[in-house]
Write a protein that holds these residues in place. Structure first.
Motif, PDB file in Angstrom:
ATOM      1  N   LEU B  33       0.839  -1.197   0.000  1.00  0.00           N
ATOM      2  CA  LEU B  33       0.000   0.000   0.000  1.00  0.00           C
ATOM      3  C   LEU B  33       0.873   1.245   0.000  1.00  0.00           C
ATOM      4  N   ILE B  34       0.417   2.236  -0.765  1.00  0.00           N
ATOM      5  CA  ILE B  34       1.160   3.491  -0.838  1.00  0.00           C
ATOM      6  C   ILE B  34       0.847   4.330   0.395  1.00  0.00           C
ATOM      7  N   VAL B  35       1.872   4.836   1.027  1.00  0.00           N
ATOM      8  CA  VAL B  35       1.675   5.767   2.137  1.00  0.00           C
ATOM      9  C   VAL B  35       2.451   7.032   1.793  1.00  0.00           C
ATOM     10  N   GLU B  36       1.948   8.147   2.272  1.00  0.00           N
ATOM     11  CA  GLU B  36       2.631   9.402   1.988  1.00  0.00           C
ATOM     12  C   GLU B  36       3.324   9.880   3.249  1.00  0.00           C
ATOM     13  N   LYS B  37       4.544  10.361   3.084  1.00  0.00           N
ATOM     14  CA  LYS B  37       5.279  10.872   4.237  1.00  0.00           C
ATOM     15  C   LYS B  37       4.697  12.196   4.702  1.00  0.00           C
ATOM     16  N   ASN B  38       4.717  12.415   6.006  1.00  0.00           N
ATOM     17  CA  ASN B  38       4.309  13.715   6.530  1.00  0.00           C
ATOM     18  C   ASN B  38       5.407  14.728   6.235  1.00  0.00           C
ATOM     19  N   VAL B  39       5.001  15.908   5.802  1.00  0.00           N
ATOM     20  CA  VAL B  39       6.000  16.955   5.560  1.00  0.00           C
ATOM     21  C   VAL B  39       5.512  18.277   6.132  1.00  0.00           C
ATOM     22  N   SER B  40       6.413  19.212   6.226  1.00  0.00           N
ATOM     23  CA  SER B  40       6.045  20.564   6.636  1.00  0.00           C
ATOM     24  C   SER B  40       7.109  21.503   6.104  1.00  0.00           C
ATOM     25  N   VAL B  41       6.808  22.797   6.123  1.00  0.00           N
ATOM     26  CA  VAL B  41       7.773  23.809   5.667  1.00  0.00           C
ATOM     27  C   VAL B  41       9.071  23.665   6.437  1.00  0.00           C
ATOM     28  N   GLU B  42       8.938  23.589   7.771  1.00  0.00           N
ATOM     29  CA  GLU B  42      10.143  23.585   8.586  1.00  0.00           C
ATOM     30  C   GLU B  42      10.941  22.291   8.403  1.00  0.00           C
ATOM     31  N   SER B  43      10.245  21.146   8.376  1.00  0.00           N
ATOM     32  CA  SER B  43      10.984  19.893   8.253  1.00  0.00           C
ATOM     33  C   SER B  43      11.669  19.811   6.885  1.00  0.00           C
ATOM     34  N   SER B  44      11.044  20.381   5.849  1.00  0.00           N
ATOM     35  CA  SER B  44      11.670  20.373   4.531  1.00  0.00           C
ATOM     36  C   SER B  44      12.958  21.181   4.552  1.00  0.00           C
ATOM     37  N   GLU B  45      12.918  22.326   5.226  1.00  0.00           N
ATOM     38  CA  GLU B  45      14.113  23.161   5.314  1.00  0.00           C
ATOM     39  C   GLU B  45      15.227  22.412   6.048  1.00  0.00           C
ATOM     40  N   VAL B  46      14.848  21.779   7.157  1.00  0.00           N
ATOM     41  CA  VAL B  46      15.854  21.070   7.956  1.00  0.00           C
ATOM     42  C   VAL B  46      16.457  19.899   7.173  1.00  0.00           C
ATOM     43  N   GLU B  47      15.622  19.186   6.415  1.00  0.00           N
ATOM     44  CA  GLU B  47      16.132  18.093   5.582  1.00  0.00           C
ATOM     45  C   GLU B  47      17.233  18.582   4.652  1.00  0.00           C
ATOM     46  N   LEU B  48      16.961  19.728   4.033  1.00  0.00           N
ATOM     47  CA  LEU B  48      17.925  20.273   3.081  1.00  0.00           C
ATOM     48  C   LEU B  48      19.216  20.690   3.789  1.00  0.00           C
ATOM     49  N   ILE B  49      19.080  21.261   4.982  1.00  0.00           N
ATOM     50  CA  ILE B  49      20.282  21.681   5.716  1.00  0.00           C
ATOM     51  C   ILE B  49      21.143  20.460   6.043  1.00  0.00           C
ATOM     52  N   PHE B  50      20.491  19.366   6.464  1.00  0.00           N
ATOM     53  CA  PHE B  50      21.265  18.148   6.739  1.00  0.00           C
ATOM     54  C   PHE B  50      22.035  17.729   5.491  1.00  0.00           C
ATOM     55  N   GLY B  51      21.317  17.691   4.354  1.00  0.00           N
ATOM     56  CA  GLY B  51      21.952  17.284   3.109  1.00  0.00           C
ATOM     57  C   GLY B  51      23.122  18.204   2.775  1.00  0.00           C
ATOM     58  N   ALA B  52      22.895  19.512   2.937  1.00  0.00           N
ATOM     59  CA  ALA B  52      23.923  20.486   2.557  1.00  0.00           C
ATOM     60  C   ALA B  52      25.161  20.376   3.451  1.00  0.00           C
ATOM     61  N   ARG B  53      24.953  20.229   4.754  1.00  0.00           N
ATOM     62  CA  ARG B  53      26.096  20.116   5.679  1.00  0.00           C
ATOM     63  C   ARG B  53      26.910  18.864   5.348  1.00  0.00           C
ATOM     64  N   ILE B  54      26.202  17.778   5.123  1.00  0.00           N
ATOM     65  CA  ILE B  54      26.915  16.520   4.872  1.00  0.00           C
ATOM     66  C   ILE B  54      27.595  16.577   3.499  1.00  0.00           C
ATOM     67  N   LEU B  55      26.924  17.169   2.528  1.00  0.00           N
ATOM     68  CA  LEU B  55      27.517  17.306   1.190  1.00  0.00           C
ATOM     69  C   LEU B  55      28.781  18.152   1.252  1.00  0.00           C
ATOM     70  N   ALA B  56      28.735  19.234   2.033  1.00  0.00           N
ATOM     71  CA  ALA B  56      29.918  20.099   2.159  1.00  0.00           C
ATOM     72  C   ALA B  56      31.079  19.299   2.738  1.00  0.00           C
ATOM     73  N   TYR B  57      30.775  18.457   3.733  1.00  0.00           N
ATOM     74  CA  TYR B  57      31.838  17.634   4.323  1.00  0.00           C
ATOM     75  C   TYR B  57      32.385  16.648   3.297  1.00  0.00           C
ATOM     76  N   LEU B  58      31.470  16.051   2.526  1.00  0.00           N
ATOM     77  CA  LEU B  58      31.892  15.025   1.565  1.00  0.00           C
ATOM     78  C   LEU B  58      32.683  15.613   0.398  1.00  0.00           C
ATOM     79  N   SER B  59      32.515  16.910   0.131  1.00  0.00           N
ATOM     80  CA  SER B  59      33.299  17.496  -0.953  1.00  0.00           C
ATOM     81  C   SER B  59      34.777  17.532  -0.559  1.00  0.00           C
ATOM     82  N   GLU B  60      35.042  17.592   0.749  1.00  0.00           N
ATOM     83  CA  GLU B  60      36.429  17.553   1.232  1.00  0.00           C
ATOM     84  C   GLU B  60      36.881  16.126   1.539  1.00  0.00           C
TER      85      GLU B  60
END
Lengths: 194, 195
Positions: B33-60
């Protein structure tokens, strides 16, 4: 938290609620009646925590322990707010200071408040309740999670810590000398109908 | 978690069915069965920050790849068609090398680090059950970020859960060797948006 009355301009007071016949699971926030989330599992855990603390108090009469039917009206931001933590402990020395007469609600903060998570609890509402309790000066909160069989301890001053099933937990100055294994607060793992 | 197919249909969907749907970014598949993840403005922003911080580390320190919440993990032994989409995830390069095909639609192995960001409608029991599922599938390390309390709870398969608050420094253990970040740097500056 379920809003029981469609938001109206009528603000209820704690006294109004006390006069209602079926008010056990009801709280009052912003003058509106809200119903606490409950479940079979969380009710059982509430009962266990209550009785474990009660047994301790029989030999160490330093406090009283109350079930979730007791409402607290101790929120400075909203004098008509009334919350009912699932289990609370108030020390005898602080109970002595209460003004004469029983108003039906506890006007001072408990030394320990316990909330047991139930299946419909939204995390943000739990967070919000923790914020509210701390704003009112609650010194110590336990959030019991029957699924993970863990208790997260939130002290007013200090960092939150997760206690897992095999850990021993204390209630700090709320219950001097009290120690209990976290697993003893939860029912034995037996399958119950889904 | 919202059930999107309502009422539950009798034919169970397969992971590939969802892959072929046009708007599948936030959909997961559980018990067919398909389920949809809960999202919000704030959680979306935080998700991106996690990705960006980790990506910045991985570039080095190029030791792993980091993925956003659009990547599904189809690695649950008890339900082979099930896939879940952690809000951010990290897989070590050495493990990516072992994949049978280079660009599968879903990741067939568990991530070395999975991150879930809480949103306002997330229910505690569902988050608990997701952690249980992830551990059952062999995820070694899970972070649950709470934008409201600005904390990260770390669930490690080989250790005890711990709550890290704003001023703590967090590491990702062997998922990102050498990585350190202050918890508060994963959350937006406290600027109120909206009412």
């Amino acid at each position: 938290m379920t809003l029981l009355t469609p938001p109206t301009s009528t603000r209820f007071t704690p006294a109004d609620l006390l006069a209602m016949p079926d008010n056990a699971g009801m709280e009052l926030v912003d003058g509106q009646i809200v119903e606490k989330e409950v479940s079979t599992n969380s009710s059982e855990v509430e009962g266990i925590i209550l009785s474990v603390i009660r047994v301790f108090l029989l030999t160490h009469p330093v406090a009283k322990v109350f079930p979730a039917s007791l409402g607290y009206t101790c929120f400075p931001d909203d004098p008509d707010k009334m919350r009912k933590p699932d289990v609370t402990v108030v020390s005898l020395s602080r109970l002595k200071d209460l003004p004469e007469g029983d108003t039906g609600y506890m006007p001072i903060v408990p030394d320990l408040a316990v909330e047991v998570l139930s299946p419909n609890d939204v995390i943000y509402n739990v967070d919000k309740k923790i914020d509210e309790y701390f704003s009112a000066g609650f010194p110590l909160l336990w959030i019991a999670d029957p699924i993970r069989r863990e208790i997260t301890v939130h002290p007013l001053k200090g960092r939150p810590v997760i206690f897992t099933a095999d850990d021993e937990i204390t209630a700090q100055s709320a219950l001097p000398g009290f120690r209990c294994k976290v697993s003893e607060f939860f029912p034995p793992i037996t399958a119950v109908a889904p | 978690m919202t059930l999107l197919t309502d009422p539950p249909i009798s034919r169970k969907l397969h992971a590939v069915d969802v892959l072929r749907m046009s708007d599948n970014a936030s959909l997961e598949l559980v018990n067919g069965l398909i389920v949809e993840k809960n999202v919000s403005v704030e959680s979306s922003e935080v998700e991106l920050i996690f990705g960006a911080r980790i990506l910045a580390y991985l570039s080095e320190h190029p030791v792993a790849k980091v993925y956003p919440g659009t990547l599904g993990y189809q690695c649950f032994p008890e339900d082979p068609e099930k896939f879940r989409k952690p809000d951010a995830s990290v897989v070590l390069l050495e493990r990516l090398k072992t994949l049978p095909e280079p660009n599968p639609g879903y990741m067939p192995i568990p991530p070395d680090l999975a991150i879930e960001v809480l949103s306002p409608n997330d229910v505690t029991y569902q988050t608990d059950n997701k952690i249980k599922e992830y551990f059952g599938a062999g995820f070694p390390l899970i972070w649950v970020a709470d934008p409201n309390l600005r904390t990260i709870t770390v669930y490690s398969r080989n250790g005890r859960p711990a709550i890290f608050t704003e001023n703590d420094e967090i590491t990702a253990e062997s998922a990102l060797p050498g990585f350190r970040c202050k918890v508060r740097d994963f959350f937006p500056a406290t600027v109120s948006v909206g009412p």
